[in-house]
Motif scaffolding. Structure first.
Motif, PDB file in Angstrom:
ATOM      1  N   LEU A 161       0.845  -1.210   0.000  1.00 55.51           N
ATOM      2  CA  LEU A 161       0.000   0.000   0.000  1.00 55.51           C
ATOM      3  C   LEU A 161       0.871   1.248   0.000  1.00 55.51           C
ATOM      4  CD1 LEU A 161      -2.890  -0.662   2.519  1.00 55.51           C
ATOM      5  CD2 LEU A 161      -3.029  -0.538   0.056  1.00 55.51           C
ATOM      6  N   ALA A 162       1.913   1.228   0.864  1.00 57.03           N
ATOM      7  CA  ALA A 162       2.753   2.418   0.968  1.00 57.03           C
ATOM      8  C   ALA A 162       3.529   2.651  -0.321  1.00 57.03           C
ATOM      9  CB  ALA A 162       3.717   2.272   2.144  1.00 57.03           C
ATOM     10  N   ASN A 163       3.928   1.558  -0.983  1.00 60.08           N
ATOM     11  CA  ASN A 163       4.700   1.726  -2.209  1.00 60.08           C
ATOM     12  C   ASN A 163       3.825   2.022  -3.413  1.00 60.08           C
ATOM     13  OD1 ASN A 163       6.982   1.162  -0.811  1.00 60.08           O
ATOM     14  ND2 ASN A 163       6.887  -1.026  -1.218  1.00 60.08           N
ATOM     15  N   GLY A 164       2.522   1.842  -3.277  1.00 63.52           N
ATOM     16  CA  GLY A 164       1.641   2.078  -4.402  1.00 63.52           C
ATOM     17  C   GLY A 164       1.462   0.863  -5.280  1.00 63.52           C
ATOM     18  N   THR A 165       1.998  -0.312  -4.868  1.00 65.79           N
ATOM     19  CA  THR A 165       1.813  -1.496  -5.697  1.00 65.79           C
ATOM     20  C   THR A 165       0.502  -2.201  -5.385  1.00 65.79           C
ATOM     21  OG1 THR A 165       3.108  -2.707  -4.092  1.00 65.79           O
ATOM     22  CG2 THR A 165       4.258  -1.925  -6.044  1.00 65.79           C
TER      23      THR A 165
END
Lengths: 168, 115, 466
Positions: free
Chosen positions: C10-14
Motif C-alpha cells: 500500500l505504501a509503495n503504491g503497488t
C-alpha cells in the motif's frame, strides 16, 4: 491536464483572487489583511508545489504567522482609537492606476514570460529545498550577506523601539 | 513534483500578484493597506525567485549551474523575508508614530514635509 | 495473505483497495488515526479537567450524570445504582450547547464572526501533522522499520518541527478575529492581548525547539525520536537519551512547557479570556455551537502540544528511558525478559504516548488549579526578559556543545558545555545584580506599572488647516 497542474491552478486561482481581495474586495483594513493572510498561506503551498519545503513553511511561519499578526495588531490598535471603517473615497487615480497596471502586466507578459514559457526544468535533484542543503550554502557561500542581514534585523529592532517609546 | 507545470504559470501568478499589489499601493489610502500591498509585491518577487531557482533561466545548463542557481534563488528568498520582517517592524512603528501625532490614518495626511 | 507485506505494498503504491490507490488510502488512515482519538477524547478531557479541578479545590465535582438506578420492578439488582462517576457529563454539556439559542449580536462583522471559530479549530488539529505517536523503528532492527512507520506521522517531512511552529503561530487568528468581529470592546481587548502574547511566546518556543534541533541535527520529528533512543549523554548505554534528562534539554523543556501553556491560552496565561477584567475575552459574544467549537480547539491544542512535548522531550512512545535492546544484549541471563520488554515497549507505544499526552493535560489542569493569573506586564516581562534570553543562551550553549563534541569527543563536549554554561550564569547574575532594583524582577512592580512622565502636547503645524 495532470493532477499537479490542476492543483497548481486551484492554488493560483485562490492566490490571485485573494491578492485582488487585498486591494479591491477588502473594504476595510482588517478584510484586506485577512485576504493577504490567505494569499501568503496559499503561496506557502505553491512553494511546496515547487519542491521548496523549507521556504514554504518559512513563508507560512514568517508571513502568515508573524508579520500579518503584527499588521492585525496594529490595525486593531488603531481602530480602538478611531472608527475608520468608512469606505475610502474613489477618485480619478483609480482607473488610471488599473490601466497602467494592466499595461505593465501585458508588457512584462509579452517580453519576459512568453519567451520563457518553453523553458525546460533544470536538472536539480531531490536535494532542492532540503533544509540541510540550504543551511550548508547559507553558512558558507552566503555567510557575509547572512551576517549583514542579522545586523539589519538588529537595526530594525532598535528602530522600532525608538519609534514606539514615548520617552527614551 | 511540479514536473509538468510550466514555468510560465508560476510567472503569470507572480505577475498578477505584483500588478495588483502595485495598483493597490497607488489607489488605497490607508497606510497600513498600502504597506500590505508592498508586502504583496515582495512576495510575488519571492515566487519568481523560487520559480527560477527550480527551473533555471537558461535552458540546457549543466548540473553545477543548475544547483548553484537553485541555491541562490532560495537564499535570495530567505533574505527578502528577513528584510521584509525588519521593514514591517519599522514601518508599522512609523505608522503608529504618525497616527499618534495626527490621530487619523490616511496617506494624504502625511504631507507635513511638502513645504 | 501476508499483512505486513500488504501494508508495505500500500505504501509503495503497488497494492490498492478497490479503486483507491494504496498511498491515498494510507494517508486517509493516518489522518483518521491522528484526529479520531482527539475527537473522541476531548469530552473525556473536559470531564477530567472538571473532576481534577474539583478534587484539588476540595469539592466533589460533576459525579451524578450517567448514574442509573435499577427500577424496583427489575428481576435483579433492584434499587442498585450503576455509577459512571459523571462520565456522561460532557455529553450532557454537549447536548446543552447544541440546543442553546445561537445568539448573533448586532452590528458585527458577520462573515468574520462566523468564520472565526473554524479558523480557531483548524490549526489546533493541523498541528499534529508531523507528530509521531509510535516508534518508527522496530526493536533489534537498524534504521526505519516496523508497522508504525506506515501509520505515523501523517507527513514525515524534513521540516517537522518548523511545521509545528508555523501552524501554532496560525492559532492566533481565530482568537484575534473573534475579538475583532464581535463588536465588543472586551472581545477586542482579548484579541489584542492574545496576539501580543502569542507573538511574544512563539519566539522563546522557537528558541527552545531550535536547541533541540541543533542537538539532533535534524528537524524531522522521527529523527528526534530516534536520537532519544541513543545512550544517555553519549556514554551511558543502558539509559535512553531522553532530552529532558540532558541538562540543555531540561532547560529547553521548561521553556517549552511555559510557552506551550501561553500558546494555548491556558491559566495562568489566560489573559485573553480573563474573566475579572474582560468578561470572557474573545468569546464573550459567542454562544451555542460556536462557543463549543472554540473550546474544542483549545482542548485539541492542549492535547497535541502535550504530544509534541512528549515526542520531543519525553522520548516519544517509549515507556521508560531504558534501553531494553542494550540490556538484552549485555545481560544474557535475563535476555528473554529484556527482549520481551523491548517488544512490549514497541507495541504498547501508542498507548504510552496517549498516557504521556494525558499526563501533559493533567499538568495543564494542575497549573490552572495552582497558579493565579499573571498581570499583563508580568506576562510580557516573563516572555521577553526571562524566557527569550534563557532560550537564546541555551541555544548558544548547545551550539558550543555540538561543535566541541564533534571536535574533542563526548568528554570534551561536556567540558565545553560546563565552561560556557558557567560563564553565562556568571554573566547573567552580574546583569541581574545591576538591574535588580529596576523592573527586571516582579518585585519591581512599582517601576513597571508607573506611567511614564506625562506626554508633552505635540504641536505640529499642519499646512492643510488654517
Amino acid at each position: 491536464m495532470t493532477g499537479n497542474q490542476l492543483a497548481f491552478l486551484v492554488l493560483a486561482a485562490i492566490g490571485c483572487l485573494s491578492a485582488l481581495g487585498v486591494v479591491v474586495f477588502g473594504q476595510n483594513a482588517v478584510r484586506s489583511a485577512l485576504f493577504l493572510v490567505l494569499n501568503f498561506f496559499v503561496l506557502g503551498f505553491v512553494y511546496f508545489a515547487l519542491g521548496a519545503q523549507l521556504l514554504g513553511i518559512t513563508q507560512i511561519m514568517v508571513y502568515a504567522g508573524a508579520i500579518m499578526v503584527l499588521f492585525l495588531f496594529v490595525i486593531m490598535m488603531l481602530q480602538l482609537r478611531q472608527d475608520s471603517s468608512a469606505k475610502e473615497p474613489t477618485d480619478f487615480k483609480r482607473p488610471f492606476a488599473w490601466l497602467f497596471g494592466a499595461a505593465l502586466a501585458l508588457s512584462v507578459m509579452n517580453y519576459v514570460v512568453m519567451p520563457l514559457s518553453m523553458t525546460a526544468e533544470s536538472p536539480v535533484g531531490d536535494e532542492f529545498g532540503r533544509p540541510q542543503a540550504i543551511g550548508n550554502v547559507l553558512f558558507s557561500l552566503y555567510s557575509w550577506p547572512f551576517e549583514v542581514t542579522s545586523v539589519l534585523l538588529l537595526i530594525g529592532i532598535v528602530g522600532s523601539i525608538l519609534l514606539a517609546k514615548r520617552r527614551i | 513534483m511540479a514536473n509538468d507545470v510550466p514555468l510560465s504559470w508560476f510567472l503569470i501568478m507572480s505577475l498578477v500578484m505584483f500588478t495588483v499589489g502595485g495598483v493597490g499601493v497607488v489607489i488605497r489610502r490607508n497606510p497600513v493597506v498600502v504597506f500590505m500591498c508592498i508586502e504583496l509585491m515582495l512576495n510575488s518577487v519571492n515566487l519568481t525567485f523560487l520559480a527560477f531557482a527550480r527551473y533555471g533561466i537558461t535552458p540546457g545548463q549543466t548540473i553545477e549551474q543548475a544547483n548553484a542557481s537553485a541555491m541562490g534563488g532560495q537564499i535570495a528568498v530567505i533574505f527578502v523575508m528577513a528584510v521584509a520582517a525588519a521593514e514591517v517592524a519599522v514601518g508599522l512603528g512609523i505608522i503608529m508614530a504618525i497616527f499618534r501625532l495626527k490621530n487619523r490614518a490616511d496617506v494624504d495626511d502625511m504631507s507635513a514635509l511638502r513645504g | 495473505m501476508n499483512i505486513p507485506q500488504w501494508i508495505e505494498g500500500l505504501a509503495n503504491g503497488t497494492e490498492a483497495v478497490g479503486p483507491i490507490p494504496g498511498p491515498i488510502l494510507l494517508a486517509v488512515v493516518k489522518v483518521l488515526l491522528l484526529v479520531l482519538p482527539i475527537l473522541i477524547l476531548v469530552p473525556g478531557l473536559i470531564w477530567w479537567e472538571r473532576r481534577l479541578l474539583s478534587w484539588m479545590q476540595d469539592r466533589i465535582g460533576p459525579n451524578r450524570t450517567g448514574t442509573i438506578t435499577i427500577p424496583d420492578k427489575a428481576p435483579f439488582l433492584r434499587g442498585k445504582k450503576i455509577r459512571f462517576f459523571g462520565l456522561l457529563q460532557p455529553i450532557a454539556d454537549g447536548v446543552k450547547l447544541f440546543l442553546k439559542e445561537d445568539i448573533t449580536p448586532a452590528d458585527i462583522d458577520r462573515k468574520i464572526y462566523f468564520i472565526a471559530p473554524a479558523i480557531a479549530l483548524f490549526p489546533a488539529f493541523a498541528i499534529g501533522g508531523t507528530l509521531p505517536w509510535g516508534a518508527i523503528r522496530a526493536p533489534f532492527e537498524q534504521g526505519v522499520s516496523g508497522l508504525y512507520r506506515f501509520l505515523t506521522p501523517v507527513a514525515n517531512v524534513d521540516i517537522g518541527i518548523l511545521y509545528v511552529l508555523a501552524i501554532s503561530s496560525l492559532g492566533v487568528y481565530g482568537v484575534v478575529l473573534a475579538g475583532y468581529s464581535s463588536n465588543n470592546k472586551y472581545s477586542l481587548m482579548g484579541g489584542l492581548r492574545s496576539s501580543a502574547q502569542l507573538i511574544s511566546y512563539e519566539l522563546a518556543m522557537g528558541a527552545a525547539l531550535a536547541s533541540i534541533v541543533l542537538a539532533t541535527g535534524s528537524m524531522r520529528m522521527t529523527d528526534m525520536a530516534l536520537e532519544q533512543e541513543k545512550p544517555l549523554w553519549g556514554f551511558i548505554p543502558a539509559v535512553q537519551n531522553w532530552f529532558i534528562l540532558t541538562p540543555f534539554g531540561l532547560l529547553s523543556a521548561l521553556i517549552f512547557l511555559i510557552c506551550m501553556v501561553a500558546e494555548t491560552n491556558r491559566a495562568p496565561f489566560d489573559l485573553p479570556e480573563a474573566e475579572n477584567e474582560l468578561i470572557a475575552g474573545y468569546h464573550t459574544e459567542y454562544s451555542s455551537m460556536k462557543f463549543a467549537v472554540f473550546f474544542m480547539g483549545e482542548y485539541a491544542a492542549m492535547f497535541l502540544f502535550s504530544g509534541i512535548f512528549a515526542a520531543v522531550f519525553l522520548g516519544g512512545s517509549s515507556l521508560l528511558p531504558v534501553n531494553w535492546e542494550h540490556l538484552a544484549a549485555s545481560v544474557p541471563s535475563a535476555s528473554g525478559f529484556f527482549r520481551g520488554m523491548a517488544w512490549f515497549n514497541y507495541w504498547a507505544g501508542p498507548l504510552v504516548f496517549l498516557g504521556k499526552c494525558a499526563g501533559g493535560i493533567t499538568f495543564f489542569i494542575w497549573l490552572r488549579a495552582t497558579l493565579p493569573r499573571l498581570r499583563y506586564d508580568q506576562l510580557m516581562n516573563l516572555g521577553w526578559r526571562s524566557m527569550l534570553p534563557l532560550g537564546l543562551s541555551n541555544l548558544i550553549v548547545v551550539g558550543f556543545w555540538v561543535v566541541a563534541t564533534k571536535l574533542w569527543g563526548i568528554g570534551g563536549g561536556w567540558a565545553t558545555w560546563g565552561l560556557v554554561m558557567s560563564i553565562l550564569v556568571v554573566f547573567y547574575l552580574n546583569i541581574l545584580a545591576g538591574t535588580r532594583k529596576e523592573a527586571l524582577s516582579f518585585g519591581g512592580r512599582k517601576v513597571a506599572m508607573k506611567d511614564p512622565a506625562p506626554r508633552r502636547a505635540v504641536t505640529l503645524v499642519d499646512p492643510n488647516k488654517p
